[in-house]
Scaffold this motif. Structure first.
Motif, PDB file in Angstrom:
ATOM      1  N   UNK A 175     -88.272  67.329-130.400  1.00  0.00           N
ATOM      2  CA  UNK A 175     -87.230  68.334-130.638  1.00  0.00           C
ATOM      3  C   UNK A 175     -86.364  68.525-129.406  1.00  0.00           C
ATOM      4  N   UNK A 176     -87.014  68.555-128.247  1.00  0.00           N
ATOM      5  CA  UNK A 176     -86.224  68.701-127.010  1.00  0.00           C
ATOM      6  C   UNK A 176     -85.302  67.507-126.796  1.00  0.00           C
ATOM      7  N   UNK A 177     -85.841  66.318-127.070  1.00  0.00           N
ATOM      8  CA  UNK A 177     -84.990  65.129-126.915  1.00  0.00           C
ATOM      9  C   UNK A 177     -83.839  65.159-127.913  1.00  0.00           C
ATOM     10  N   UNK A 178     -84.153  65.568-129.155  1.00  0.00           N
ATOM     11  CA  UNK A 178     -83.085  65.670-130.158  1.00  0.00           C
ATOM     12  C   UNK A 178     -82.072  66.726-129.739  1.00  0.00           C
ATOM     13  N   UNK A 179     -82.589  67.872-129.243  1.00  0.00           N
ATOM     14  CA  UNK A 179     -81.682  68.934-128.810  1.00  0.00           C
ATOM     15  C   UNK A 179     -80.823  68.481-127.630  1.00  0.00           C
ATOM     16  N   UNK A 180     -81.465  67.802-126.681  1.00  0.00           N
ATOM     17  CA  UNK A 180     -80.695  67.304-125.535  1.00  0.00           C
ATOM     18  C   UNK A 180     -79.667  66.270-125.986  1.00  0.00           C
ATOM     19  N   UNK A 193     -72.427  66.953-128.366  1.00  0.00           N
ATOM     20  CA  UNK A 193     -71.439  68.033-128.480  1.00  0.00           C
ATOM     21  C   UNK A 193     -70.569  68.131-127.240  1.00  0.00           C
ATOM     22  N   UNK A 194     -71.160  67.901-126.068  1.00  0.00           N
ATOM     23  CA  UNK A 194     -70.337  67.901-124.848  1.00  0.00           C
ATOM     24  C   UNK A 194     -69.332  66.761-124.879  1.00  0.00           C
ATOM     25  N   UNK A 195     -69.806  65.585-125.303  1.00  0.00           N
ATOM     26  CA  UNK A 195     -68.886  64.449-125.401  1.00  0.00           C
ATOM     27  C   UNK A 195     -67.802  64.716-126.437  1.00  0.00           C
ATOM     28  N   UNK A 196     -68.206  65.284-127.590  1.00  0.00           N
ATOM     29  CA  UNK A 196     -67.229  65.589-128.630  1.00  0.00           C
ATOM     30  C   UNK A 196     -66.220  66.619-128.154  1.00  0.00           C
ATOM     31  N   UNK A 254     -62.221  66.117-128.130  1.00  0.00           N
ATOM     32  CA  UNK A 254     -61.313  67.023-128.812  1.00  0.00           C
ATOM     33  C   UNK A 254     -60.341  67.695-127.842  1.00  0.00           C
ATOM     34  N   UNK A 255     -60.812  68.031-126.640  1.00  0.00           N
ATOM     35  CA  UNK A 255     -59.919  68.660-125.662  1.00  0.00           C
ATOM     36  C   UNK A 255     -58.798  67.699-125.258  1.00  0.00           C
ATOM     37  N   UNK A 305     -69.548  64.424-136.613  1.00  0.00           N
ATOM     38  CA  UNK A 305     -69.663  64.542-135.162  1.00  0.00           C
ATOM     39  C   UNK A 305     -70.257  63.271-134.574  1.00  0.00           C
ATOM     40  N   UNK A 306     -71.303  62.742-135.202  1.00  0.00           N
ATOM     41  CA  UNK A 306     -71.946  61.531-134.690  1.00  0.00           C
ATOM     42  C   UNK A 306     -70.990  60.344-134.746  1.00  0.00           C
TER      43      UNK A 306
END
Length: 819
Positions: A187-192, A198-201, A205-206, A347-348
């Motif tokens: 879960x931590x790996x998935x969350x990370x 999300x940071x890359x996305x 987007x910015x 997103x992916x």
């Protein structure tokens, strides 16, 4: 005498001694008294003499017998010496044989020595007597040793049993704990990984927002990904023709009208040559230069290996070759993705391709598109909404967006406990509303709608009549209001299950199943006005920079109740300025909550106290089917949408100028005045017929030419088809353009009539239970009815205009006579 004496001497020589006779004739039985051998008896001495060669072996055996008698306190034992000798000699031979064979010799055992006792029964009885072994000289010590041994054995066995129990308990506990730790690490790996995505996305987007003005004006690549990324897999499974619906917006390729655009269209299945040729011809006729070089159709290579209900975006994510092909097409040029219904897959895919989305953030889109949250957006924009109440889902997904949280603050948590009580409350608060609609949050196309007409529950009428009479007076007291709510709730509990209607009875056949899904998914209860004058919809484009523009407006067509089957352009229910203003205000509220891209807004036009009013009822965060059809209409007509008036205009002057001859050199051509003409259309985006799959593509279009079901590129009127595949799924879309609304509907009725003659009536009958699979009959009957009504209205209006013209001519003649 001498002779006798000589004879006696010989006999005397043969005389044996007593010992000799004893050794020869004795039974060699000796006694062991109180654990000691009576070794002074003649019998024992004779036994010793007789077996003198083997005496060392026999001495050891005698000692063993003495130990037995001493241990068990046997007072007197008679030993058979011969039997003892036989056992000892036999044991010695066996030991010698074992030593020769390299084995360890075995000593005499007690079981071999016991038969040597002559009084075996008496000895055996004493040996088997409990506790006899402890009466010997070392009995106390042996007893203590035995007690200790037994206790230690018991304690050890108890400890082993406990240890075994602990081991049996610890092993699964440790296994579960290790699994839990691994699960947490995963879960931590998935969350990370998710946070990294999300940071890359966010960076992509910015940069997209910053570069949007440049991208919009210059050459760019648009990747159209018309996926239905619905959250619930059961929802996707229940959608009929799921893959065909994901390919129902092929008209997106009409974006090639802009010469700066190159296009990649992702299809859920390989397009037949007929379809590819149809759209290539469409682009060529529409004036697109080099259509083959400016657009590519990409199909996920593993699409056929996955279930049909998988979203197109996920199919593309699993297809490495298709992703590489898209990257090769883009080649670092400005590009962005225009998705369909946005989910986490978008997103992916955006991060994997390194391209931005012209759409809301995938984390927010599923929640912001909920009907309960949409009401909050409408309220935040200060746009009228229908009276009602929101029902939160049991498993509400928490959002980090503060705006989403704020939209849910007004939701009453008690509404999730009892839907009927909530319905009773809003009925009492709005007694003038004749119908109440229950809508599920995450359904589309009206599938999750149910309605109840208050008038069908007769026991409600007295209560509501009293409430309507006192509406203009002082508000009722809290006690009276509670009493009214209780009476309405009791009536609903008795009659609602029988009186409620469902838009999709094949999916929700009864009130129990509908209520369970409504409470699980959440939704809204909204009032339906008594005088509905129309259902206009607006398609918006919310640019990443915040600019909101109206792309098109439509009048929606429903059949059966609340099931969308088509639309007409433009909307005619309310003044365009009021509708556009409301839509733009909602669009700005959407942008403040993080929504960009294509948005569809649904309204209800009604008359209340003689005044025309507008309610916002639904929010679609995707490129809608009406928007995609408008792209096809705009492409084939070649005109422009007047955002101020809500009309579409084409200039016929351009056609006339092209036909004129070139003037002589030095003489400027006089530009003819513009000849603006309006165009209207009616459309069905998804017409399904069970017999369409049996018809041949070429035969169908040949017949269309013969029957005149075609599009006139000179007059910009006629019928155009939005093909999904080569009729394999029995589905197609129809666009009919005319000079007026009644011409457009008449053209659509003619096209449907033509299809009916070619393939026959629908086999399913288009009952509500089968509307998901075949909707042709419902569309056909509805369009015919509307076309007839519009034609009749046109005749009436023409008669009124003729009478008005004759009256004007008579008045003018009278004035001439008087003058």
């Amino acid at each position: 005498v001498l002779y006798r004496s000589a004879e006696l001497s010989a006999e005397e020589q043969q005389i044996r001694t007593y010992e000799m006779l004893l050794d020869q004739f004795s039974l060699h039985e000796f006694l062991i008294r109180r654990g000691a051998t009576l070794d002074t008896t003649p019998e024992f001495e004779s036994f010793k003499r007789a077996y003198e060669p083997a005496w060392p072996l026999l001495a050891d055996a005698v000692v063993r017998l003495e130990d037995i008698c001493r241990t068990y306190a046997i007072p007197l034992a008679v030993v058979d010496g011969k039997a003892l000798a036989d056992q000892a000699i036999t044991a010695a031979k066996a030991a010698a044989t074992a030593r020769r064979e390299g084995r360890k010799p075995r000593p005499l055992e007690r079981s071999q020595l016991m038969p040597c006792f002559k009084n075996l029964e008496a000895v055996q009885r004493l040996v088997e007597q409990p506790g006899r072994r402890f009466l010997g000289p070392n009995g106390l010590s042996e007893a203590a040793t035995l007690v200790q041994k037994v206790y230690k054995g018991w304690a050890l066995r108890k400890m082993l049993r406990y240890g075994d129990l602990v081991v049996r308990a610890v092993i699964p506990i440790q296994r579960q704990w290790r699994c839990y730790l691994e699960y947490q690490r995963t879960l931590r790996r998935i969350s990370e990984r998710g946070e990294e995505l999300r940071r890359t996305f966010a960076k992509i987007q910015a940069r997209f927002v910053k570069e949007w003005p440049t991208i919009q004006r210059g050459p760019r690549v648009i990747i159209h990904l018309p996926s239905l990324s619905l959250e619930d897999p059961d929802h996707r499974i229940s959608v009929s023709h799921f893959r065909a619906r994901q390919n129902a917006q092929m008209s997106r390729i009409c974006d090639l009208k802009d010469p700066n655009v190159e296009l990649v269209y992702v299809s859920p299945f390989p397009l037949p040559e007929d379809i590819s040729g149809y759209y290539a011809k469409l682009l060529q006729v529409g004036g697109v230069e080099n259509p083959e070089g400016r657009h590519r159709v990409v199909v996920p290579e593993y699409a056929a290996k996955f279930p049909d209900h998988l979203s197109l975006t996920r199919l593309l994510y699993y297809s490495v070759y298709a992703l590489k092909r898209i990257k090769a097409i883009v080649k670092g040029r400005p590009a962005y993705i225009v998705p369909g219904v946005v989910g986490e897959e978008e997103l992916m895919i955006a991060v994997r391709l390194g391209l931005p989305l012209l759409a809301p953030h995938p984390d927010m889109s599923p929640q912001l598109s909920r009907k309960s949250i949409a009401r909050g957006i409408f309220r935040e924009a200060e746009v009228n909404v229908a009276p009602g109440v929101e029902i939160p889902p049991l498993g509400r997904l928490q959002s980090q967006n503060p705006l989403v949280q704020s939209y849910g603050e007004h939701v009453d948590p008690s509404t999730r406990e009892d839907v009927i009580a909530s319905l009773a409350t809003v009925i009492v608060e709005n007694p003038e509303v004749p119908r109440w609609i229950l809508k599920m949050d995450d359904e589309h196309n009206g599938r999750g709608h149910a309605w109840v007409d208050v008038a069908t529950i007769r026991s409600l009428e007295p209560v509501l009549a009293r409430l309507r009479e006192g509406k203009g007076n002082e508000p009722p007291s809290l006690a009276r209001q509670r009493e009214a709510v209780g009476a309405v709730e009791a009536a609903l509990r008795r009659s609602l299950a029988r009186r409620i209607g469902f838009a999709a009875p094949a999916i929700f056949p009864n009130w129990a199943s509908f209520k369970a899904h409504l409470m699980d998914r959440g939704g809204v209860i909204e009032g339906c006005p008594a005088m509905v004058t129309g259902s206009p919809s607006v398609n918006l484009l919310i640019e990443p920079t915040g600019n909101v523009s109206v792309v098109s407006t439509h009048e929606q067509i429903f059949c059966p109740a609340y099931r969308f089957i088509g639309a007409s352009f433009p909307q005619s229910s309310v003044p365009h300025a009021a509708l556009a203003q409301a839509a733009e205000v909602i669009g700005m509220a959407c942008f403040r909550s993080g929504i960009i891209g294509h948005v569809g807004l649904d309204f209800v036009a009604l008359r209340e106290s003689g005044m025309l009013r507008l309610w916002a009822v639904d929010l679609n965060l995707s490129l809608t089917s009406t928007h995609a059809t408008f792209k096809l209409f705009d492409f084939v007509c070649g005109g422009s949408f007047d955002a101020k008036q809500g009309t579409y205009l084409i200039d016929q002057r351009e056609e006339e100028e092209e036909e004129e001859e070139e003037p002589p050199l030095g003489i400027a051509r006089k530009k003819a005045p513009a000849v603006w003409q309006k165009r209207y259309y009616a459309m069905n985006d998804f017409v399904s017929h069970s017999n369409l799959s049996a018809i041949q593509y070429s035969a169908f279009f040949n017949r269309c030419r013969l029957e005149g079901v075609c599009f006139d590129m000179h007059e910009r009127v006629g019928t155009a088809f939005n093909l999904v595949d080569s009729f394999a799924s029995g589905v197609l879309g129809i666009l009919c353009v005319g000079h007026s609304p009644h011409e457009a509907f008449r053209e659509l009725a003619t096209a449907l009539d033509f299809i009916s003659h070619q393939v026959g009536p629908s086999d399913s009958g288009d009952t509500p239970d089968t509307a998901e699979d075949s909707n042709f009959r419902a569309i056909y009957s509805t369009v015919k009815y509307l076309a007839d009504r519009l034609t009749a209205n046109q005749v009436i209006q023409s008669g009124v205009r003729n009478r008005h013209d004759r009256n004007s001519m008579t008045a003018a003649s009278a004035l001439d006579v008087m003058s």
